[in-house]
Design a protein around this motif. Sequence first.
Motif, mmCIF file in Angstrom:
data_model
loop_
_atom_site.group_PDB
_atom_site.id
_atom_site.type_symbol
_atom_site.label_atom_id
_atom_site.label_comp_id
_atom_site.label_asym_id
_atom_site.label_seq_id
_atom_site.Cartn_x
_atom_site.Cartn_y
_atom_site.Cartn_z
ATOM 1 N N LYS A 263 0.876 -1.170 0.000
ATOM 2 C CA LYS A 263 0.000 0.000 0.000
ATOM 3 C C LYS A 263 0.917 1.224 0.000
ATOM 4 O O LYS A 263 2.009 1.174 0.567
ATOM 5 N N LEU A 264 0.463 2.316 -0.608
ATOM 6 C CA LEU A 264 1.363 3.484 -0.745
ATOM 7 C C LEU A 264 0.622 4.783 -0.479
ATOM 8 O O LEU A 264 -0.507 4.976 -0.934
ATOM 9 N N SER A 265 1.277 5.700 0.254
ATOM 10 C CA SER A 265 0.773 7.078 0.319
ATOM 11 C C SER A 265 1.951 8.017 0.098
ATOM 12 O O SER A 265 3.057 7.773 0.600
ATOM 13 N N LEU A 266 1.712 9.060 -0.684
ATOM 14 C CA LEU A 266 2.788 9.997 -1.051
ATOM 15 C C LEU A 266 2.352 11.425 -0.723
ATOM 16 O O LEU A 266 1.308 11.884 -1.186
ATOM 17 N N GLU A 267 3.140 12.107 0.098
ATOM 18 C CA GLU A 267 2.913 13.526 0.392
ATOM 19 C C GLU A 267 4.074 14.274 -0.241
ATOM 20 O O GLU A 267 5.200 14.210 0.257
ATOM 21 N N LEU A 268 3.805 14.967 -1.343
ATOM 22 C CA LEU A 268 4.922 15.495 -2.133
ATOM 23 C C LEU A 268 4.950 17.027 -2.152
ATOM 24 O O LEU A 268 4.457 17.661 -1.241
ATOM 25 N N GLY A 269 5.501 17.567 -3.201
ATOM 26 C CA GLY A 269 5.746 19.014 -3.241
ATOM 27 C C GLY A 269 4.502 19.843 -3.506
ATOM 28 O O GLY A 269 3.400 19.316 -3.659
ATOM 29 N N GLY A 270 4.707 21.151 -3.568
ATOM 30 C CA GLY A 270 3.592 22.059 -3.831
ATOM 31 C C GLY A 270 4.069 23.395 -4.379
ATOM 32 O O GLY A 270 5.274 23.709 -4.349
ATOM 33 N N LYS A 271 3.117 24.134 -4.921
ATOM 34 C CA LYS A 271 3.404 25.508 -5.386
ATOM 35 C C LYS A 271 2.078 26.239 -5.221
ATOM 36 O O LYS A 271 1.353 26.518 -6.185
ATOM 37 N N SER A 272 1.742 26.484 -3.960
ATOM 38 C CA SER A 272 0.363 26.838 -3.634
ATOM 39 C C SER A 272 0.040 28.299 -3.896
ATOM 40 O O SER A 272 0.823 29.198 -3.564
ATOM 41 N N PRO A 273 -1.157 28.559 -4.471
ATOM 42 C CA PRO A 273 -1.571 29.934 -4.713
ATOM 43 C C PRO A 273 -2.083 30.619 -3.444
ATOM 44 O O PRO A 273 -2.706 29.969 -2.596
ATOM 45 N N PHE A 274 -1.823 31.906 -3.365
ATOM 46 C CA PHE A 274 -2.297 32.748 -2.258
ATOM 47 C C PHE A 274 -3.044 33.894 -2.934
ATOM 48 O O PHE A 274 -2.427 34.798 -3.504
ATOM 49 N N ILE A 275 -4.379 33.819 -2.935
ATOM 50 C CA ILE A 275 -5.192 34.694 -3.792
ATOM 51 C C ILE A 275 -5.795 35.829 -2.975
ATOM 52 O O ILE A 275 -6.526 35.587 -2.004
ATOM 53 N N VAL A 276 -5.495 37.073 -3.371
ATOM 54 C CA VAL A 276 -5.987 38.223 -2.604
ATOM 55 C C VAL A 276 -6.949 39.041 -3.480
ATOM 56 O O VAL A 276 -6.540 39.610 -4.501
ATOM 57 N N PHE A 277 -8.218 39.095 -3.065
ATOM 58 C CA PHE A 277 -9.202 39.904 -3.798
ATOM 59 C C PHE A 277 -9.190 41.339 -3.286
ATOM 60 O O PHE A 277 -8.765 41.606 -2.159
ATOM 61 N N GLU A 278 -9.732 42.250 -4.117
ATOM 62 C CA GLU A 278 -9.614 43.669 -3.750
ATOM 63 C C GLU A 278 -10.450 44.032 -2.524
ATOM 64 O O GLU A 278 -10.201 45.053 -1.908
ATOM 65 N N ASP A 279 -11.406 43.179 -2.147
ATOM 66 C CA ASP A 279 -12.184 43.504 -0.936
ATOM 67 C C ASP A 279 -11.585 42.852 0.320
ATOM 68 O O ASP A 279 -12.198 42.870 1.383
ATOM 69 N N ALA A 280 -10.403 42.264 0.193
ATOM 70 C CA ALA A 280 -9.803 41.557 1.345
ATOM 71 C C ALA A 280 -9.354 42.550 2.418
ATOM 72 O O ALA A 280 -9.047 43.712 2.122
#
Length: 494
Positions: A263-280
């Motif tokens: 059985k296999l589980s893989l937790e790998l890399g990322g390049k996650s977005p950080f999205i800022v709207f103008e009403d934030a």
Amino acid sequence: MGQIKDILRTMEYGPAPESNIDVQAWLDANKKGFGHFINGKFTGSEGLKTFAVINPANAKVLAKVANGTAEDVDAAVKAARAAFGKWSKLPGHERAKYLYAIARHIQKRERFFSVLETMDNGKPIRETRDIDIPLVARHFYHHAGWGEMVETEFEGFSPVGVCGQVIPWNFPLLMLAWKIAPALAAGNTVVLKPAELTPLTAIAFAEVCHEIGLPAGVVNIVHGDGSTGALICGHEDIDKVAFTGSTEVGRIIREQIAGSEKKLSLELGGKSPFIVFEDADMDGAVEGVVDAIWFNQGEVCCAGSRILVQEGIAERFYNKLRKRMETLRVGDPLDKTMDIGALVSAGQLKRVSALVERGKVEGGTLWQAPVTLPAKGSYFAPGFFTDVEPASTVCEVEIFGPVATATTFRTPDEAIALANNTKYGLAASIWSENINLALDMAARVKAGVVWINSTNLLDAGAGFGGYRESGFGREGGREGLYEYLTADWEKRLP
Ligand code: TAP
């Protein structure tokens, strides 16, 4: 009432351990070198090939650690197999006792573990003290709870067997906890390899297992480099492989064990977005960036490394962010006032520097905090790129350092297109005061975890994991337990 019962249970494991072990004294006492932890015993390092462990904050050698061979891995797997029968048949509440005891001992030694982790990894003591180590204890407490309920909550499931676990260097003890706590709660036994760069807290963890009287062979820790990891993953008597690390190595492991019953589980890399709207809430979002990309020097798989800002507020947002960067403190990670410490190694510093240079060559404008870095050690000033194309190297490749990219978008559709324009799918962070918009975006972004008006929130009770090249399988919560259980009907298949 439940709490009192837990305390009573852990009391069976004797008086509270010493809480004030001196890290330097511990290292000095083991100057000859640390060995593996196999079948409840420390092998020592005599006669074994060793590697040096370096403090990245000052480039000094902290310790020598044995490099695991095929014989060591085999001995560890055999010990885990021998222990499996009895351990897996213990009632869940009996196994839970050990998890409670581990959690409690780690809590009592919080200071020791925090200092050791900071020296080994380079991350600020404020983070190891307030985040890493408390989360480790929480993970064991949480899974002790699952241990108590495993028979009733997972009726018709059995433990998988002997688990081979390989972890990275960015959260050394926390990644160990993410692997070992659910495996043990579900009734498995483990052979774990820490990263070669950061093996020390795993050694101290093995001491805790020894002290609380965890049955021999339930937890085995074999040190070494990638080749030791490959030996564990490929061992014929391993039933499950759990890996956290780079997508490249994840791919190698998947190929290596393809066709086997593992059985296999893989937790790998990322390049996650950080999205800022103008009403934030702009101040909140700026603080969010600090957490998203400068927490743990940006050496975070789910780091918000691609900032996407709605066009109308972009300049104002960047100016606020630059102002905030002026207050960041970078330096000796053992200094409690530091926000950012050292990268994990000279090699990682070289890798991050090369990617950042590439970003400049490809036309990006780099903004860096005006900090004076210590003369020695692997330090890199935090920064972010503007004027970058979505297809540029720094927008595509996981830098795994304190540098983000920032691009603008006009509409929610454009934000989604940019956010999903990556081979990864680990996490995303969305900033808006309009909850309907945020929830709509959350459903459309391809990521295993989505945070709204927050970032990098991790908890033992919540499943964490990715899509696409960020891997598969979940760690934490109920979902995480399934990774360490097999449905009984599967075993009955011809
Ligand atoms: P890797 O280079 O992939 O190493 C991870 C672990 O695998 C280390 O213990 C490594 O050993 C070992 N290893 C190397 N080659 C192997 C092989 N062929 N077979 C088996 N094991 C092997 O990653 P890293 O540089 O330590 O960590 C950074 C990466 O981990 C990043 O991409 C980051 O995104 C990812 N990460 C993901 C998550 C989650 S939850 N998704 C969490 C943390 C980190 P040595 O390094 O000791 O040689």
